[in-house]
Design a protein around this motif. Sequence first.
Motif, PDB file in Angstrom:
ATOM      1  N   VAL A 256      36.517 -69.220 148.432  1.00 54.94           N
ATOM      2  CA  VAL A 256      36.423 -68.601 147.107  1.00 54.94           C
ATOM      3  C   VAL A 256      35.421 -67.453 147.098  1.00 54.94           C
ATOM      4  O   VAL A 256      35.692 -66.380 146.561  1.00 54.94           O
ATOM      5  CB  VAL A 256      36.054 -69.657 146.045  1.00 54.94           C
ATOM      6  CG1 VAL A 256      35.750 -68.988 144.702  1.00 54.94           C
ATOM      7  CG2 VAL A 256      37.185 -70.658 145.883  1.00 54.94           C
ATOM      8  N   ILE A 257      34.247 -67.670 147.702  1.00 60.02           N
ATOM      9  CA  ILE A 257      33.246 -66.602 147.651  1.00 60.02           C
ATOM     10  C   ILE A 257      33.666 -65.384 148.473  1.00 60.02           C
ATOM     11  O   ILE A 257      33.352 -64.246 148.119  1.00 60.02           O
ATOM     12  CB  ILE A 257      31.855 -67.104 148.103  1.00 60.02           C
ATOM     13  CG1 ILE A 257      31.870 -67.566 149.559  1.00 60.02           C
ATOM     14  CG2 ILE A 257      31.356 -68.190 147.180  1.00 60.02           C
ATOM     15  CD1 ILE A 257      30.510 -67.968 150.076  1.00 60.02           C
TER      16      ILE A 257
ATOM     17  N   ARG B 191      36.617 -64.255 148.677  1.00 61.97           N
ATOM     18  CA  ARG B 191      37.518 -63.518 147.786  1.00 61.97           C
ATOM     19  C   ARG B 191      36.736 -62.777 146.702  1.00 61.97           C
ATOM     20  O   ARG B 191      36.988 -61.603 146.429  1.00 61.97           O
ATOM     21  CB  ARG B 191      38.506 -64.492 147.147  1.00 61.97           C
ATOM     22  CG  ARG B 191      39.508 -63.851 146.196  1.00 61.97           C
ATOM     23  CD  ARG B 191      40.314 -64.905 145.483  1.00 61.97           C
ATOM     24  NE  ARG B 191      39.502 -65.632 144.514  1.00 61.97           N
ATOM     25  CZ  ARG B 191      39.555 -66.956 144.348  1.00 61.97           C
ATOM     26  NH1 ARG B 191      40.341 -67.699 145.108  1.00 61.97           N
ATOM     27  NH2 ARG B 191      38.808 -67.539 143.439  1.00 61.97           N
ATOM     28  N   GLU B 192      35.779 -63.464 146.093  1.00 57.04           N
ATOM     29  CA  GLU B 192      35.053 -62.884 144.958  1.00 57.04           C
ATOM     30  C   GLU B 192      34.148 -61.728 145.379  1.00 57.04           C
ATOM     31  O   GLU B 192      33.937 -60.784 144.609  1.00 57.04           O
ATOM     32  CB  GLU B 192      34.232 -63.970 144.255  1.00 57.04           C
ATOM     33  CG  GLU B 192      35.056 -65.073 143.621  1.00 57.04           C
ATOM     34  CD  GLU B 192      35.951 -64.572 142.495  1.00 57.04           C
ATOM     35  OE1 GLU B 192      35.619 -63.538 141.883  1.00 57.04           O
ATOM     36  OE2 GLU B 192      36.977 -65.225 142.234  1.00 57.04           O
TER      37      GLU B 192
ATOM     38  N   GLN C  66      34.790 -59.467 147.370  1.00 58.51           N
ATOM     39  CA  GLN C  66      35.536 -58.242 147.570  1.00 58.51           C
ATOM     40  C   GLN C  66      35.259 -57.240 146.451  1.00 58.51           C
ATOM     41  O   GLN C  66      35.488 -56.037 146.608  1.00 58.51           O
ATOM     42  CB  GLN C  66      37.032 -58.550 147.665  1.00 58.51           C
ATOM     43  CG  GLN C  66      37.403 -59.334 148.919  1.00 58.51           C
ATOM     44  CD  GLN C  66      38.886 -59.642 148.995  1.00 58.51           C
ATOM     45  OE1 GLN C  66      39.696 -59.062 148.283  1.00 58.51           O
ATOM     46  NE2 GLN C  66      39.253 -60.573 149.872  1.00 58.51           N
ATOM     47  N   ASP C  67      34.763 -57.738 145.329  1.00 55.86           N
ATOM     48  CA  ASP C  67      34.313 -56.873 144.231  1.00 55.86           C
ATOM     49  C   ASP C  67      32.918 -56.373 144.585  1.00 55.86           C
ATOM     50  O   ASP C  67      31.972 -57.156 144.627  1.00 55.86           O
ATOM     51  CB  ASP C  67      34.281 -57.664 142.921  1.00 55.86           C
ATOM     52  CG  ASP C  67      33.840 -56.809 141.727  1.00 55.86           C
ATOM     53  OD1 ASP C  67      33.345 -55.681 141.933  1.00 55.86           O
ATOM     54  OD2 ASP C  67      33.989 -57.294 140.596  1.00 55.86           O
TER      55      ASP C  67
ATOM     56  N   VAL D  96      29.643 -57.367 142.502  1.00 54.04           N
ATOM     57  CA  VAL D  96      29.118 -58.738 142.456  1.00 54.04           C
ATOM     58  C   VAL D  96      28.001 -58.895 143.477  1.00 54.04           C
ATOM     59  O   VAL D  96      28.189 -58.616 144.663  1.00 54.04           O
ATOM     60  CB  VAL D  96      30.239 -59.764 142.724  1.00 54.04           C
ATOM     61  CG1 VAL D  96      29.649 -61.172 142.824  1.00 54.04           C
ATOM     62  CG2 VAL D  96      31.277 -59.710 141.613  1.00 54.04           C
TER      63      VAL D  96
ATOM     64  N   ILE E 134      26.913 -65.097 143.379  1.00 53.59           N
ATOM     65  CA  ILE E 134      27.935 -66.028 142.892  1.00 53.59           C
ATOM     66  C   ILE E 134      27.282 -67.380 142.659  1.00 53.59           C
ATOM     67  O   ILE E 134      26.449 -67.835 143.436  1.00 53.59           O
ATOM     68  CB  ILE E 134      29.096 -66.133 143.901  1.00 53.59           C
ATOM     69  CG1 ILE E 134      29.906 -64.832 143.884  1.00 53.59           C
ATOM     70  CG2 ILE E 134      29.996 -67.322 143.579  1.00 53.59           C
ATOM     71  CD1 ILE E 134      31.053 -64.819 144.876  1.00 53.59           C
TER      72      ILE E 134
ATOM     73  N   SER F 172      27.753 -71.478 140.589  1.00 56.86           N
ATOM     74  CA  SER F 172      28.692 -72.459 140.064  1.00 56.86           C
ATOM     75  C   SER F 172      27.935 -73.657 139.522  1.00 56.86           C
ATOM     76  O   SER F 172      26.706 -73.675 139.497  1.00 56.86           O
ATOM     77  CB  SER F 172      29.685 -72.892 141.155  1.00 56.86           C
ATOM     78  OG  SER F 172      29.013 -73.542 142.224  1.00 56.86           O
TER      79      SER F 172
ATOM     80  N   THR G 115      28.154 -64.785 133.408  1.00 59.58           N
ATOM     81  CA  THR G 115      28.815 -63.763 134.209  1.00 59.58           C
ATOM     82  C   THR G 115      28.508 -62.388 133.626  1.00 59.58           C
ATOM     83  O   THR G 115      28.565 -62.208 132.415  1.00 59.58           O
ATOM     84  CB  THR G 115      30.342 -63.979 134.233  1.00 59.58           C
ATOM     85  OG1 THR G 115      30.635 -65.187 134.947  1.00 59.58           O
ATOM     86  CG2 THR G 115      31.051 -62.830 134.918  1.00 59.58           C
TER      87      THR G 115
ATOM     88  N   LYS H 164      28.369 -63.626 139.035  1.00 56.68           N
ATOM     89  CA  LYS H 164      29.715 -64.154 138.788  1.00 56.68           C
ATOM     90  C   LYS H 164      29.657 -65.676 138.815  1.00 56.68           C
ATOM     91  O   LYS H 164      29.276 -66.275 139.829  1.00 56.68           O
ATOM     92  CB  LYS H 164      30.676 -63.650 139.866  1.00 56.68           C
ATOM     93  CG  LYS H 164      32.144 -64.046 139.652  1.00 56.68           C
ATOM     94  CD  LYS H 164      32.757 -63.309 138.481  1.00 56.68           C
ATOM     95  CE  LYS H 164      34.249 -63.603 138.339  1.00 56.68           C
ATOM     96  NZ  LYS H 164      35.057 -62.973 139.408  1.00 56.68           N
TER      97      LYS H 164
ATOM     98  N   ILE I  90      31.578 -69.177 138.878  1.00 49.74           N
ATOM     99  CA  ILE I  90      32.882 -69.701 139.297  1.00 49.74           C
ATOM    100  C   ILE I  90      32.986 -71.165 138.858  1.00 49.74           C
ATOM    101  O   ILE I  90      32.481 -72.067 139.538  1.00 49.74           O
ATOM    102  CB  ILE I  90      33.064 -69.599 140.829  1.00 49.74           C
ATOM    103  CG1 ILE I  90      32.718 -68.195 141.335  1.00 49.74           C
ATOM    104  CG2 ILE I  90      34.490 -69.986 141.202  1.00 49.74           C
ATOM    105  CD1 ILE I  90      33.622 -67.110 140.827  1.00 49.74           C
TER     106      ILE I  90
END
Length: 222
Positions: free
Chosen positions: A89-90, A92-93, A95-96, A99, A102, A104, A138, A194, A196
């Motif tokens: 997941v991280i 993928r995230e 890629q912005d 950010v 991250i 959670s 976020t 971010k 999640i």
Amino acid sequence: DRFAVVLINDNGPCFDPLSDKYIPGHKRALNQMIAKFESQMNIVGVTPDRNVGLGHARNIAILAAEVVGSKTVSLLDHDDRADPRRVEVIAREFQDPTVGVIYSNCRVIGQESEAVEPKDIDPDIQLFIDLLTEFGPTGFDMWKPIYMTYRYLTLPSTMTVRTELAAKYPFDGTRVCEDNITFMKWLADNYQLKFIPELIADYRVIVEGKSSASRERFGSFF
């Protein structure tokens, strides 16, 4: 080859079954862990000369991430457990490019990894979980609402940060709340936080008492 595991033995007290008490840390457990997994992944271990707190240990890991060229650092205390989907997941995230951190939520488990009944969860910990569930922070400059309204919403074992950001603002040397101080600095930079919600870490506690496992182990060492 896409990631490395860095284990930091911070020379804290370890339980000695022969004396039935906690004694200053040693390298045996660390070496056993490396030997078990070194054929399966890129794994290294570091043991400082003396215990100087979690902040210092995390800074060593961040330095190691710089050395191996890792773009991000995912923190995990030894007694907690990451969500199995965390790495996927991280990746993928992040890629912005906006950010920087991250984050959670978590659930509470006991010393034997058993689920902890709601009635046995420290009210402060339950409030922490409820606030994260409701708030789900976020965006940019999230240090302002977090600090001004909630003061403390920090659980290192759910944090992943860009290595450049972690190196720019290393952990404070204090033994208490060093994670929160650093978290605020990360969030005050030009990146966004971010949250999640689908990632849930396991946060381990001592059910019988209010103190953390680390404080229990350290006793007078803390």
